[in-house]
Design an enzyme around this catalytic site. Structure first.
Site, PDB file in Angstrom:
ATOM      1  N   ILE A 188       2.582 -82.183  -9.653  1.00 38.95           N
ATOM      2  CA  ILE A 188       3.521 -83.277  -9.902  1.00 38.95           C
ATOM      3  C   ILE A 188       2.797 -84.615  -9.914  1.00 38.95           C
ATOM      4  CG2 ILE A 188       5.627 -84.413  -9.099  1.00 38.95           C
ATOM      5  CD1 ILE A 188       6.237 -81.789  -7.570  1.00 38.95           C
TER       6      ILE A 188
ATOM      7  N   GLY B  72      -3.876 -89.196  -6.614  1.00 41.78           N
ATOM      8  CA  GLY B  72      -2.826 -88.973  -5.633  1.00 41.78           C
ATOM      9  C   GLY B  72      -1.531 -88.454  -6.199  1.00 41.78           C
ATOM     10  N   SER B  73      -0.970 -87.442  -5.607  1.00 43.68           N
ATOM     11  CA  SER B  73       0.302 -86.911  -6.056  1.00 43.68           C
ATOM     12  C   SER B  73       0.757 -85.817  -5.111  1.00 43.68           C
ATOM     13  CB  SER B  73       0.200 -86.398  -7.486  1.00 43.68           C
ATOM     14  OG  SER B  73       1.486 -86.122  -7.987  1.00 43.68           O
ATOM     15  N   ARG B  74       1.252 -84.704  -5.684  1.00 45.58           N
ATOM     16  CA  ARG B  74       1.815 -83.657  -4.846  1.00 45.58           C
ATOM     17  C   ARG B  74       1.787 -82.331  -5.586  1.00 45.58           C
ATOM     18  NH1 ARG B  74       8.138 -84.219  -3.020  1.00 45.58           N
ATOM     19  NH2 ARG B  74       8.785 -82.096  -3.456  1.00 45.58           N
TER      20      ARG B  74
END
Length: 221
Positions: free
Chosen positions: A157, A187-189
């Site tokens: 994501i 950066g994320s998920r």
């Protein structure tokens, strides 16, 4: 610990190096203040080191096991809950979400051995990665890897800063546990959607490492 630079980082690192070099040459030519020149140089070196560290790939001894579900990403566990997964399974699953800060290693790895059954890219928004709707509304890649009678969904994501998701998978690919499946920049998920019978081995706010930390186990995988 030894590190290498991920292949996804080469274009960005080269561009940042050229821009910082141009900035410092311009400051050296047009600015008289020695303090200003020094500050710009220090900032440039610090920023370049940060970019290098972002694309670092540490040398690791991976954990492997037929019944193990490994962490697909470095970061902090921010969600563990039973949810309805609407895209592929359309039934109840255990969602485990890992938030990746800009300081984490950003390569993503396969949590299990298996065959790639589904890969789909979804354009979308750029909500902050910890937003509850980011899993269904943000730009994302959904991949499903099957092993035995169990399938596991991995969702990469994008977040507020992450504007580029790389996914290497194709349907029918054979995956090895801990093999690279992709990379998310800045950066994320990553979400996992697991069978309900999974024995979860992590807790909220646990810090996990890809290829090392065990997310859960399935006895009959």
């Amino acid at each position: 610990m030894k590190y290498s630079i991920h292949k996804e980082g080469y274009p960005t690192i080269a561009l940042v190096f050229i821009l910082l070099l141009a900035l410092n040459l311009a400051v050296a030519f047009f600015v008289c203040s020695t303090i200003t020149k020094a500050l710009v140089l220090v900032f440039s070196l610090a920023f370049f080191v940060f970019i290098l560290s972002f694309f670092r790939i540490p040398k690791r001894t991976f954990t492997q096991g037929d019944n193990l579900i490994m962490a697909p990403a470095d970061g902090k566990v921010v969600v563990i809950e039973e949810v309805e997964e609407p895209e592929y399974f359309k039934n109840k699953r255990i969602q485990v979400s890992i938030f990746m800060s800009p300081l984490n290693v950003h390569v993503n790895r396969s949590p299990i051995d298996g065959q790639v059954k589904y890969v789909k890219y979804h354009p979308g928004k750029y909500l902050v990665a910890w937003h509850p709707k980011s899993s269904t509304e943000n730009e994302r890649y959904t991949s499903v890897i099957g092993k035995g009678k169990h399938d596991i969904l991995v969702r990469q994501i994008a977040g507020k800063l992450a504007r580029r998701i790389v996914n290497y998978l194709k349907v029918d690919d054979k995956m090895k546990q801990n093999a690279e499946i992709g990379f998310i920049k800045f950066g994320s998920r990553v979400d996992l959607f697991l069978p309900l019978e999974t024995n979860i081995k992590v807790k909220i706010n646990d810090t996990v490492q890809n290829g090392i930390s065990i997310i859960g186990t399935i006895d009959d995988i």
